[in-house]
Structure formats: C-alpha cells, structure tokens
Design a protein around this motif. Structure first.
Motif, PDB file in Angstrom:
ATOM      1  N   UNK A 249     -27.999 -18.331  53.527  1.00  6.46           N
ATOM      2  CA  UNK A 249     -29.445 -18.242  53.722  1.00  6.46           C
ATOM      3  C   UNK A 249     -29.899 -18.893  55.032  1.00  6.46           C
ATOM      4  N   UNK A 250     -29.104 -19.819  55.534  1.00  6.77           N
ATOM      5  CA  UNK A 250     -29.430 -20.553  56.755  1.00  6.77           C
ATOM      6  C   UNK A 250     -29.566 -19.587  57.932  1.00  6.77           C
ATOM      7  N   UNK A 251     -28.627 -18.636  58.041  1.00 10.35           N
ATOM      8  CA  UNK A 251     -28.671 -17.650  59.121  1.00 10.35           C
ATOM      9  C   UNK A 251     -29.456 -16.405  58.740  1.00 10.35           C
ATOM     10  N   UNK A 252     -29.474 -16.078  57.453  1.00 15.92           N
ATOM     11  CA  UNK A 252     -30.104 -14.828  57.018  1.00 15.92           C
ATOM     12  C   UNK A 252     -31.605 -14.827  57.270  1.00 15.92           C
ATOM     13  N   UNK A 253     -32.275 -15.934  56.983  1.00 11.79           N
ATOM     14  CA  UNK A 253     -33.744 -15.964  57.104  1.00 11.79           C
ATOM     15  C   UNK A 253     -34.211 -15.715  58.532  1.00 11.79           C
ATOM     16  N   UNK A 254     -33.753 -16.483  59.534  1.00 13.02           N
ATOM     17  CA  UNK A 254     -34.205 -16.195  60.906  1.00 13.02           C
ATOM     18  C   UNK A 254     -33.668 -14.876  61.430  1.00 13.02           C
ATOM     19  N   UNK A 255     -32.461 -14.481  60.993  1.00 13.91           N
ATOM     20  CA  UNK A 255     -31.900 -13.211  61.445  1.00 13.91           C
ATOM     21  C   UNK A 255     -32.744 -12.032  60.983  1.00 13.91           C
ATOM     22  N   UNK A 256     -33.146 -12.047  59.721  1.00 16.06           N
ATOM     23  CA  UNK A 256     -34.003 -10.979  59.199  1.00 16.06           C
ATOM     24  C   UNK A 256     -35.360 -11.006  59.882  1.00 16.06           C
ATOM     25  N   UNK A 257     -35.886 -12.206  60.151  1.00 16.28           N
ATOM     26  CA  UNK A 257     -37.178 -12.315  60.820  1.00 16.28           C
ATOM     27  C   UNK A 257     -37.120 -11.678  62.212  1.00 16.28           C
ATOM     28  N   UNK A 258     -36.072 -11.968  62.973  1.00 15.62           N
ATOM     29  CA  UNK A 258     -35.927 -11.383  64.306  1.00 15.62           C
ATOM     30  C   UNK A 258     -35.812  -9.865  64.203  1.00 15.62           C
ATOM     31  N   UNK A 259     -35.001  -9.399  63.266  1.00 14.29           N
ATOM     32  CA  UNK A 259     -34.811  -7.951  63.090  1.00 14.29           C
ATOM     33  C   UNK A 259     -36.130  -7.252  62.785  1.00 14.29           C
ATOM     34  N   UNK A 260     -36.891  -7.784  61.845  1.00 10.05           N
ATOM     35  CA  UNK A 260     -38.143  -7.154  61.443  1.00 10.05           C
ATOM     36  C   UNK A 260     -39.167  -7.151  62.574  1.00 10.05           C
ATOM     37  N   UNK A 261     -39.275  -8.267  63.278  1.00  6.46           N
ATOM     38  CA  UNK A 261     -40.264  -8.352  64.354  1.00  6.46           C
ATOM     39  C   UNK A 261     -39.920  -7.386  65.485  1.00  6.46           C
ATOM     40  N   UNK A 262     -38.661  -7.328  65.877  1.00 12.37           N
ATOM     41  CA  UNK A 262     -38.266  -6.442  66.975  1.00 12.37           C
ATOM     42  C   UNK A 262     -38.453  -4.984  66.579  1.00 12.37           C
ATOM     43  N   UNK A 263     -38.024  -4.622  65.379  1.00 13.22           N
ATOM     44  CA  UNK A 263     -38.184  -3.227  64.961  1.00 13.22           C
ATOM     45  C   UNK A 263     -39.651  -2.887  64.748  1.00 13.22           C
ATOM     46  N   UNK A 264     -40.457  -3.886  64.358  1.00 14.78           N
ATOM     47  CA  UNK A 264     -41.890  -3.662  64.210  1.00 14.78           C
ATOM     48  C   UNK A 264     -42.550  -3.318  65.532  1.00 14.78           C
ATOM     49  N   UNK A 265     -42.245  -4.083  66.576  1.00 14.19           N
ATOM     50  CA  UNK A 265     -42.799  -3.790  67.894  1.00 14.19           C
ATOM     51  C   UNK A 265     -42.291  -2.440  68.410  1.00 14.19           C
ATOM     52  N   UNK A 266     -41.032  -2.113  68.144  1.00 13.53           N
ATOM     53  CA  UNK A 266     -40.489  -0.834  68.598  1.00 13.53           C
ATOM     54  C   UNK A 266     -41.175   0.344  67.916  1.00 13.53           C
ATOM     55  N   UNK A 267     -41.379   0.250  66.601  1.00 12.84           N
ATOM     56  CA  UNK A 267     -42.051   1.337  65.886  1.00 12.84           C
ATOM     57  C   UNK A 267     -43.503   1.472  66.335  1.00 12.84           C
ATOM     58  N   UNK A 268     -44.168   0.340  66.560  1.00 12.02           N
ATOM     59  CA  UNK A 268     -45.545   0.377  67.045  1.00 12.02           C
ATOM     60  C   UNK A 268     -45.600   0.971  68.447  1.00 12.02           C
ATOM     61  N   UNK A 269     -44.650   0.605  69.289  1.00  9.42           N
ATOM     62  CA  UNK A 269     -44.608   1.156  70.639  1.00  9.42           C
ATOM     63  C   UNK A 269     -44.366   2.650  70.646  1.00  9.42           C
ATOM     64  N   UNK A 270     -43.467   3.128  69.766  1.00 10.88           N
ATOM     65  CA  UNK A 270     -43.236   4.564  69.667  1.00 10.88           C
ATOM     66  C   UNK A 270     -44.492   5.291  69.212  1.00 10.88           C
ATOM     67  N   UNK A 271     -45.204   4.687  68.250  1.00 14.88           N
ATOM     68  CA  UNK A 271     -46.437   5.306  67.779  1.00 14.88           C
ATOM     69  C   UNK A 271     -47.498   5.361  68.867  1.00 14.88           C
ATOM     70  N   UNK A 272     -47.648   4.285  69.625  1.00 13.29           N
ATOM     71  CA  UNK A 272     -48.604   4.277  70.722  1.00 13.29           C
ATOM     72  C   UNK A 272     -48.228   5.291  71.792  1.00 13.29           C
ATOM     73  N   UNK A 273     -46.942   5.445  72.037  1.00 10.27           N
ATOM     74  CA  UNK A 273     -46.500   6.437  73.019  1.00 10.27           C
ATOM     75  C   UNK A 273     -46.888   7.841  72.586  1.00 10.27           C
TER      76      UNK A 273
END
Length: 288
Positions: A249-273
């Motif tokens: 859980x020590x690595x999983x929590x921040x790892x999942x947070x980074x994954x979600x935030x990056x993919x969130x910005x990417x999906x939002x950017x694709x939608x804006x495009x």
C-alpha cells in the motif's frame, strides 16, 4: 463570449472520456484545497508516529502508514498541493516564455526568427526528462529547482506550436487587411493572431499539465524533487521500494494517484482538442 463558453462546456460534457478527465482534475483541485479538512491526520506532514509504522489500510489509517508512521491518506492529500503548485507554475512559466517567442518567430522573418527556432530545436533535440534531470541534478534537490528544470525544458513545445500556428494564420486575408490599414506588427500579433491560435495553446496547456506532473514525479523518485518531509508523490514511491512487496500500500497509493491525475489531464486535453480544434479529432471519432 458567454454563449460560446457554454457551448464548449456542453460539448465537453457530452464527451464521456473528457467528462471523466474533468472530474478527476476537479477532484485533484478539491483534494488540494480542502486537504486540512479531508485529512484524517492533519499533522501527518510534520509529525510521525514510529510505533504505527507500516500499518496496512483500515481502521484509523484509510490507506495505511509509511515507514515513519505517517498517515498515507493525509500525506496524499497534502501532496496534491505540491503537485498542483509544480504543474501550474512550471507550465505557466513555459507559456510565458514559449508563446511570445513563437509569436515573434512565426510572424517575422529573418535572422531573429531563425535564431529563435534554432534555439528551440536544440532544446527539443534532447529528451525532456534527460534535460530536466541534468538541470535538477546541477541545481540540487528542492521544489523551486524542480519547477525551474521543468519550465526550462517545456517552453520549446509552446514555441514550436505557436510558430506553426502563427505561420498558418499570418497569410489570412483579415491579417493582410489589418496590416494594410497601418496596424503595427505588435498590435496585429496580440489582437488578431493570438486570439485565433488560442485553442491549440489551451489544449497543449492541458496535456502539458499531465506530462509535467509525471516528469515531476520521476524527478522526485530519483531524489531530485522536494526534500523530505514534503509529501511529494514521486519521493513517496521511492521510499517505499525497500518495503515491497509486504507493504504494498505504501507504493500503491501515490502510484495510483499519479496514474489517475495524468490520465485525467490527458482525457480532458483530448476532449478539449475535439471541441476547440475539429481538424485534430481523435481517430475513429465521427465528424459533426
């Protein structure tokens, strides 16, 4: 302007992937803003409890504890603040540097335009992560140095984008008419060229925020980010390596947070495009 904004928002909401990305970004912002109230242990950033080190998720600790007994959930929330600060300042500085240079190089000809684009090509020739590591290593690990390293490596992308868009727009009839009426080059660029190329800039900013967060996490993982006890997500993953796989859980929590935030910005950017620049729709998407 209000009706145009509402139209963009309506089309954005109709795009399910973009809507998911927008919700993730809003969740990140809310986590950062309300961290003191959402954190189950508000003092987890500066105070630790070694007696509770490496406790699994559950009970008093929603996502478990780290090697010093700090509550991972609370540190994750405060880490969102660090993430947003790094991304906004780094990308903002890159925009302030790259956009004016791209406008000047794109609207003018001659030695100045050539010099700006050759300098841009030099920076683009080196992989961004490698250049960021070199700058951060030279300056030393700290939050301001991370931001400086990311800003110094990201501005060429804006310069190249704005240069290409400006070259495309400057030969339009309305630009030629404005010049013929005696408008100065600065007035033409800021009042006529820039407003007509703002859409791809916004898309690049959105995508750049996600990439900047990922790069900042990589620098933190390598020990070049903000020093402890700053709750930086990349550094947290680096600290968890010696306790894997037992304290997963020590690595999983921040790892999942980074994954979600990056993919969130990417999906939002694709939608804006898709909404702002119909010429660059995602593959397979039907045209209106």
């Amino acid at each position: 302007m209000g009706s145009e904004t509402m139209l963009v928002l309506r089309k954005l909401v109709e795009d399910r992937l973009a809507l998911v990305g927008l919700l993730i970004v809003l969740l990140l912002i809310a986590s950062a803003l309300f961290a003191p109230w959402l954190a189950t242990h508000p003092d987890a950033v500066t105070e630790f409890n070694p007696a509770h080190r490496l406790r699994p998720p559950g009970g008093e600790y929603l996502l478990g504890t780290d090697r010093l007994g700090g509550d991972i959930f609370s540190r994750l929330l405060y880490g969102a603040r660090v993430t947003i600060v790094i991304a906004l300042i780094a990308v903002g500085a890159a925009v302030l540097i790259g956009v004016p240079l791209g406008l000047v190089a794109g609207f003018s000809d001659g030695a100045l335009s050539t010099a700006i684009m050759r300098l841009t090509d030099i920076f683009l020739a080196v992989p961004q992560i490698i250049l960021a590591i070199a700058i951060a290593q030279t300056l030393g690990p700290s939050l301001p140095n991370v931001i400086l390293a990311l800003s110094a490596t990201f501005w060429p992308w804006f310069t190249r984008l704005v240069y290409a868009e400006t070259r495309s727009v400057r030969n339009e009839t309305f630009i030629e008419a404005t010049v013929a009426l005696g408008a100065s080059p600065a007035r033409v660029v800021w009042l006529h060229v820039l407003p007509n190329i703002i859409s791809p800039i916004i898309v690049r900013i959105t995508l750049g925020l996600g990439f900047t967060i990922l790069t900042a996490a990589a620098l933190g993982f390598l020990g070049l980010g903000a020093p402890p006890p700053t709750p930086e997500w990349g550094r947290t993953i680096a600290e968890s390596r010696e306790y894997l796989p037992d304290a997963w859980w020590y690595a999983a929590a921040p790892g999942i947070a980074i994954f979600l935030v990056v993919i969130g910005f990417n999906m939002l950017g694709d939608g804006l495009r898709d909404v702002l620049d119909p010429r660059m729709r995602r593959a397979g998407r039907p045209r209106d």
